[in-house]
Design an enzyme around this catalytic site. Sequence first.
Site, mmCIF file in Angstrom:
data_model
loop_
_atom_site.group_PDB
_atom_site.id
_atom_site.type_symbol
_atom_site.label_atom_id
_atom_site.label_comp_id
_atom_site.label_asym_id
_atom_site.label_seq_id
_atom_site.Cartn_x
_atom_site.Cartn_y
_atom_site.Cartn_z
ATOM 1 N N ARG A 125 -9.535 -0.324 9.395
ATOM 2 C CA ARG A 125 -8.966 -1.618 9.767
ATOM 3 C C ARG A 125 -10.035 -2.600 10.231
ATOM 4 N NH1 ARG A 125 -3.505 -0.072 9.226
ATOM 5 N NH2 ARG A 125 -2.306 -1.710 10.208
ATOM 6 N N ARG A 163 12.106 -5.020 4.800
ATOM 7 C CA ARG A 163 11.812 -3.616 4.429
ATOM 8 C C ARG A 163 12.764 -2.668 5.163
ATOM 9 N NH1 ARG A 163 5.920 -1.335 5.266
ATOM 10 N NH2 ARG A 163 6.223 -2.287 7.298
ATOM 11 N N ARG A 211 0.696 -9.016 13.578
ATOM 12 C CA ARG A 211 0.032 -8.085 12.643
ATOM 13 C C ARG A 211 -0.759 -8.849 11.579
ATOM 14 N NH1 ARG A 211 5.054 -4.914 10.716
ATOM 15 N NH2 ARG A 211 3.625 -3.883 9.282
ATOM 16 N N LYS A 242 0.831 -1.216 0.000
ATOM 17 C CA LYS A 242 0.000 0.000 0.000
ATOM 18 C C LYS A 242 0.865 1.267 0.000
ATOM 19 C CE LYS A 242 -1.911 -1.190 3.910
ATOM 20 N NZ LYS A 242 -1.130 -2.385 4.239
ATOM 21 N N ARG A 256 11.597 -0.479 10.591
ATOM 22 C CA ARG A 256 10.499 -0.192 11.515
ATOM 23 C C ARG A 256 10.526 -1.150 12.697
ATOM 24 N NH1 ARG A 256 4.977 0.654 8.172
ATOM 25 N NH2 ARG A 256 4.181 -0.728 9.783
HETATM 26 P P1 AP5 Z 1 4.915 -1.484 1.759
HETATM 27 O O1 AP5 Z 1 4.448 -0.761 0.546
HETATM 28 O O2 AP5 Z 1 5.735 -0.720 2.744
HETATM 29 O O3 AP5 Z 1 3.706 -2.255 2.483
HETATM 30 P P2 AP5 Z 1 2.409 -1.716 3.197
HETATM 31 O O4 AP5 Z 1 1.240 -2.427 2.627
HETATM 32 O O5 AP5 Z 1 2.372 -0.220 3.192
HETATM 33 O O6 AP5 Z 1 2.674 -2.304 4.658
HETATM 34 P P3 AP5 Z 1 2.655 -1.650 6.102
HETATM 35 O O7 AP5 Z 1 3.535 -2.522 6.954
HETATM 36 O O8 AP5 Z 1 3.021 -0.205 6.089
HETATM 37 O O9 AP5 Z 1 1.182 -1.851 6.490
HETATM 38 P P4 AP5 Z 1 0.586 -1.898 7.879
HETATM 39 O O10 AP5 Z 1 -0.835 -1.834 7.539
HETATM 40 O O11 AP5 Z 1 1.004 -3.015 8.744
HETATM 41 O O12 AP5 Z 1 1.239 -0.633 8.615
HETATM 42 P P5 AP5 Z 1 0.613 0.700 9.177
HETATM 43 O O13 AP5 Z 1 1.702 1.689 9.209
HETATM 44 O O14 AP5 Z 1 -0.662 1.026 8.517
HETATM 45 O O15 AP5 Z 1 5.758 -2.749 1.249
HETATM 46 C C1 AP5 Z 1 6.335 -3.674 2.155
HETATM 47 C C2 AP5 Z 1 7.657 -4.194 1.565
HETATM 48 O O16 AP5 Z 1 7.359 -4.945 0.388
HETATM 49 C C3 AP5 Z 1 8.639 -3.087 1.141
HETATM 50 O O17 AP5 Z 1 9.939 -3.486 1.456
HETATM 51 C C4 AP5 Z 1 8.431 -2.982 -0.385
HETATM 52 O O18 AP5 Z 1 9.614 -2.574 -1.048
HETATM 53 C C5 AP5 Z 1 8.028 -4.400 -0.749
HETATM 54 N N1 AP5 Z 1 7.086 -4.437 -1.861
HETATM 55 C C6 AP5 Z 1 6.022 -3.586 -2.074
HETATM 56 N N2 AP5 Z 1 5.363 -3.945 -3.197
HETATM 57 C C7 AP5 Z 1 5.994 -5.057 -3.683
HETATM 58 C C8 AP5 Z 1 5.768 -5.895 -4.814
HETATM 59 N N3 AP5 Z 1 4.747 -5.651 -5.658
HETATM 60 N N4 AP5 Z 1 6.597 -6.948 -5.008
HETATM 61 C C9 AP5 Z 1 7.634 -7.192 -4.130
HETATM 62 N N5 AP5 Z 1 7.905 -6.428 -3.052
HETATM 63 C C10 AP5 Z 1 7.091 -5.369 -2.832
HETATM 64 O O19 AP5 Z 1 0.197 0.262 10.677
HETATM 65 C C11 AP5 Z 1 1.189 0.038 11.675
HETATM 66 C C12 AP5 Z 1 0.508 -0.053 13.041
HETATM 67 O O20 AP5 Z 1 -0.149 1.199 13.343
HETATM 68 C C13 AP5 Z 1 -0.610 -1.106 13.178
HETATM 69 O O21 AP5 Z 1 -0.090 -2.384 13.488
HETATM 70 C C14 AP5 Z 1 -1.457 -0.512 14.324
HETATM 71 O O22 AP5 Z 1 -0.853 -0.743 15.575
HETATM 72 C C15 AP5 Z 1 -1.388 0.980 14.040
HETATM 73 N N6 AP5 Z 1 -2.492 1.446 13.170
HETATM 74 C C16 AP5 Z 1 -2.369 2.028 11.942
HETATM 75 N N7 AP5 Z 1 -3.564 2.323 11.433
HETATM 76 C C17 AP5 Z 1 -4.489 1.918 12.348
HETATM 77 C C18 AP5 Z 1 -5.905 1.930 12.381
HETATM 78 N N8 AP5 Z 1 -6.627 2.420 11.356
HETATM 79 N N9 AP5 Z 1 -6.531 1.429 13.479
HETATM 80 C C19 AP5 Z 1 -5.822 0.932 14.516
HETATM 81 N N10 AP5 Z 1 -4.479 0.882 14.547
HETATM 82 C C20 AP5 Z 1 -3.803 1.362 13.472
#
Ligand code: AP5
Length: 212
Positions: A88, A125, A169, A15, A158
């Site tokens: 979420r 990552r 997660r 994403k 991270r």
């Molecule tokens: P990347 O693009 O970074 O992945 P992503 O989908 O953005 O993953 P996140 O880890 O950021 O998602 P998340 O939902 O866990 O984190 P968030 O910050 O929202 O890609 C990942 C890796 O893959 C990279 O190395 C990239 O290069 C590689 N890649 C990408 N595309 C590729 C492809 N096509 N092929 C191969 N490799 C590829 O949430 C973190 C924490 O915040 C949560 O656990 C929670 O505690 C809190 N939080 C956030 N939002 C909420 C909410 N709405 N409600 C409650 N808690 C929340």
Amino acid sequence: MKPQLILLGAPGSGKGTQAARLVAELGYNHLSTGDLLRKEIKSESDLGKKVQGIMNEGKLVDDDTVLELLNANCDLGSSVYIFDGFPRNGEQAKALDSVVLKEAKSRAVYFDIDLEKLAARLTNRRTCSGCGEIYNLLSKAPAKEGVCDKCGGELTQRKDDNEETVKTRLQVFKETIDPVLAHYEETGRLAKIDASNAPEEVFSALKAVTEA
Ligand code: AP5
């Protein structure tokens, strides 16, 4: 006018990677609740102190806190947004419609991928502490170890990208995603894309959704 875009998908499904490109090429504004929460932790605010432990464990922060943070950083009158990491769960999906989007046109896109593939993506990552560029030691390594190709900034890992937290997660995702998908399916706003494809192909599919 482009629709407000809601990116749904498991941790590591791509994403953030795609959002950066949508911002650069299509003029979207990226709103990531994860980034907003990490900013609060970095600034050592009361909110940051409250959520730090929860995020390090890989669990979800409570709905009211995240919704408030999102709403405070969003002005639909002046921007078209990518909502990344919100909603979420089913409650957040309803709140996004009733509190934030209201009458605004929106589309949701689900990054469909086998969850088994994601642990390796996440633990490999690295993110630039300067410009936020996202790398991967397996599929998109920087030319010089630990250094951003774009701005020369330091690459960091991270805190929640360790094996144990990644397991939690992904489990939390499995337990919470179904009502979210149902919400957008029922309201005719859900598109699905194959997120196991190369980033270039994923981007083409996403672009097509914004143009449909
Ligand atoms: P990347 O693009 O970074 O992945 P992503 O989908 O953005 O993953 P996140 O880890 O950021 O998602 P998340 O939902 O866990 O984190 P968030 O910050 O929202 O890609 C990942 C890796 O893959 C990279 O190395 C990239 O290069 C590689 N890649 C990408 N595309 C590729 C492809 N096509 N092929 C191969 N490799 C590829 O949430 C973190 C924490 O915040 C949560 O656990 C929670 O505690 C809190 N939080 C956030 N939002 C909420 C909410 N709405 N409600 C409650 N808690 C929340």
